[in-house]
Scaffold this active site. Sequence first.
Site, short mmCIF file in Angstrom:
data_model
loop_
_atom_site.label_atom_id
_atom_site.label_comp_id
_atom_site.label_asym_id
_atom_site.label_seq_id
_atom_site.Cartn_x
_atom_site.Cartn_y
_atom_site.Cartn_z
N LYS A 23 5.26 39.70 13.63
CA LYS A 23 6.28 40.76 13.77
C LYS A 23 6.81 41.21 12.41
O LYS A 23 6.79 42.40 12.09
CB LYS A 23 7.43 40.25 14.66
CG LYS A 23 6.95 39.85 16.06
CD LYS A 23 8.04 39.22 16.89
CE LYS A 23 8.42 37.83 16.42
NZ LYS A 23 7.37 36.82 16.61
N THR A 24 7.27 40.25 11.63
CA THR A 24 7.77 40.61 10.30
C THR A 24 6.63 41.12 9.43
O THR A 24 6.79 42.10 8.68
CB THR A 24 8.47 39.39 9.65
OG1 THR A 24 9.58 39.02 10.47
CG2 THR A 24 8.96 39.71 8.26
N THR A 25 5.46 40.48 9.57
CA THR A 25 4.30 40.92 8.79
C THR A 25 3.96 42.38 9.10
O THR A 25 3.66 43.16 8.19
CB THR A 25 3.07 40.05 9.15
OG1 THR A 25 3.45 38.68 9.13
CG2 THR A 25 1.94 40.28 8.18
N ARG A 33 2.66 50.75 3.64
CA ARG A 33 2.03 52.04 3.94
C ARG A 33 2.97 53.19 3.57
O ARG A 33 2.57 54.17 2.95
CB ARG A 33 1.68 52.09 5.42
CG ARG A 33 1.04 53.39 5.83
CD ARG A 33 0.57 53.34 7.27
NE ARG A 33 -0.64 52.57 7.40
CZ ARG A 33 -1.14 52.12 8.57
NH1 ARG A 33 -0.50 52.38 9.69
NH2 ARG A 33 -2.26 51.45 8.59
N PHE A 74 23.67 31.81 10.24
CA PHE A 74 23.89 31.67 11.67
C PHE A 74 23.78 30.21 12.09
O PHE A 74 22.94 29.46 11.62
CB PHE A 74 22.90 32.53 12.45
CG PHE A 74 23.14 33.99 12.21
CD1 PHE A 74 24.11 34.67 12.91
CD2 PHE A 74 22.41 34.67 11.25
CE1 PHE A 74 24.36 36.01 12.68
CE2 PHE A 74 22.64 36.02 11.01
CZ PHE A 74 23.62 36.68 11.73
N GLU A 111 14.45 40.56 12.27
CA GLU A 111 15.09 39.57 13.15
C GLU A 111 16.40 40.10 13.75
O GLU A 111 17.32 39.34 14.06
CB GLU A 111 15.35 38.23 12.43
CG GLU A 111 14.28 37.75 11.46
CD GLU A 111 12.95 37.39 12.11
OE1 GLU A 111 12.91 37.31 13.34
OE2 GLU A 111 11.96 37.22 11.38
P1 ATP Z 1 5.65 36.50 10.42
O1 ATP Z 1 6.88 36.50 9.54
O2 ATP Z 1 4.65 35.50 9.93
O3 ATP Z 1 5.10 37.87 10.68
P2 ATP Z 1 7.01 36.56 12.94
O4 ATP Z 1 7.97 37.49 12.30
O5 ATP Z 1 6.18 37.12 14.05
O6 ATP Z 1 6.09 35.90 11.84
P3 ATP Z 1 9.19 34.82 13.64
O7 ATP Z 1 9.56 34.76 15.06
O8 ATP Z 1 10.05 35.60 12.71
O9 ATP Z 1 7.67 35.28 13.53
O10 ATP Z 1 9.04 33.33 13.16
C1 ATP Z 1 8.85 33.03 11.83
C2 ATP Z 1 8.03 31.77 11.69
O11 ATP Z 1 7.67 31.19 12.92
C3 ATP Z 1 6.72 32.04 10.97
O12 ATP Z 1 6.55 31.06 10.01
C4 ATP Z 1 5.69 31.98 12.02
O13 ATP Z 1 4.42 31.50 11.59
C5 ATP Z 1 6.27 31.03 13.01
N1 ATP Z 1 5.75 31.39 14.31
C6 ATP Z 1 5.69 32.63 14.84
N2 ATP Z 1 5.10 32.62 16.04
C7 ATP Z 1 4.78 31.33 16.28
C8 ATP Z 1 4.11 30.65 17.37
N3 ATP Z 1 3.68 31.31 18.43
N4 ATP Z 1 3.96 29.30 17.25
C9 ATP Z 1 4.40 28.63 16.18
N5 ATP Z 1 5.02 29.22 15.13
C10 ATP Z 1 5.20 30.55 15.17
MG MG Z 2 9.91 37.43 11.79
#
Ligand code: ATP
Ligand code: MG
Length: 180
Positions: A23-25, A33, A74, A111
């Site tokens: 999501k963040t990626t 872009r 938080f 987030e």
């Molecule tokens: P990223 O920042 O890598 O794009 P994200 O924004 O989708 O991830 P977040 O919910 O913000 O994910 O959680 C951040 C952390 O939790 C990241 O280190 C990510 O790898 C981990 N994470 C996300 N999804 C999962 C999952 N399904 N199982 C385990 N760890 C997860």
């Molecule tokens: Mg994230």
Amino acid sequence: MPDADTPSRRGLVILYTGNGKGKTTAALGLVMRAWGHGLRCCVIQFIKSERGRWGETRAAERMGIAWHALGAGFTWQSENLEHDRARAQEGWTLAQTEILSGNHDLIVLDEFTYPLRYGWLDAGEVVAWLRDHRPPEMHLVITGRDAVDELMALSDLVTEMCAIKHPYDTGLAAQRGIEF
Ligand code: ATP
Ligand code: MG
């Protein structure tokens, strides 16, 4: 492919939600872009630590991208609800200021689903404010799990990341450049 001056430019609300990684990626991919087209980008992180020297914060510094992190302020505990509310309000006030500033073509609220989901901010009020005040040409990108319905309704684009496999499941450690 239309160029950056395409006359049909309209700001979009883009939501990346779901339990899968990315999501963040994805939000940061859009920043890259947009930056490549000269769009002015701003990232506001609601949960991440302000002391973090993540790969993305290092890149943002070099690219001249405005970056704010509210920190790990938080508590996620019901007895500290007032603290979490105050912290979320601080972040939201900052977001409102940046949205109205005229300085940005694309803003990421990373987030941002959590303050709305956990009731630290009033989801109805926040979404109504965004609907009324977001400059029509500004793109807004929101990430986080468990997006509330009001946010889904506001968004022009909603993608739900679906978790199929994650390296953490098998005990693999976080990898530099992938996780941070
Ligand atoms: P990223 O920042 O890598 O794009 P994200 O924004 O989708 O991830 P977040 O919910 O913000 O994910 O959680 C951040 C952390 O939790 C990241 O280190 C990510 O790898 C981990 N994470 C996300 N999804 C999962 C999952 N399904 N199982 C385990 N760890 C997860
Ligand atoms: Mg994230």
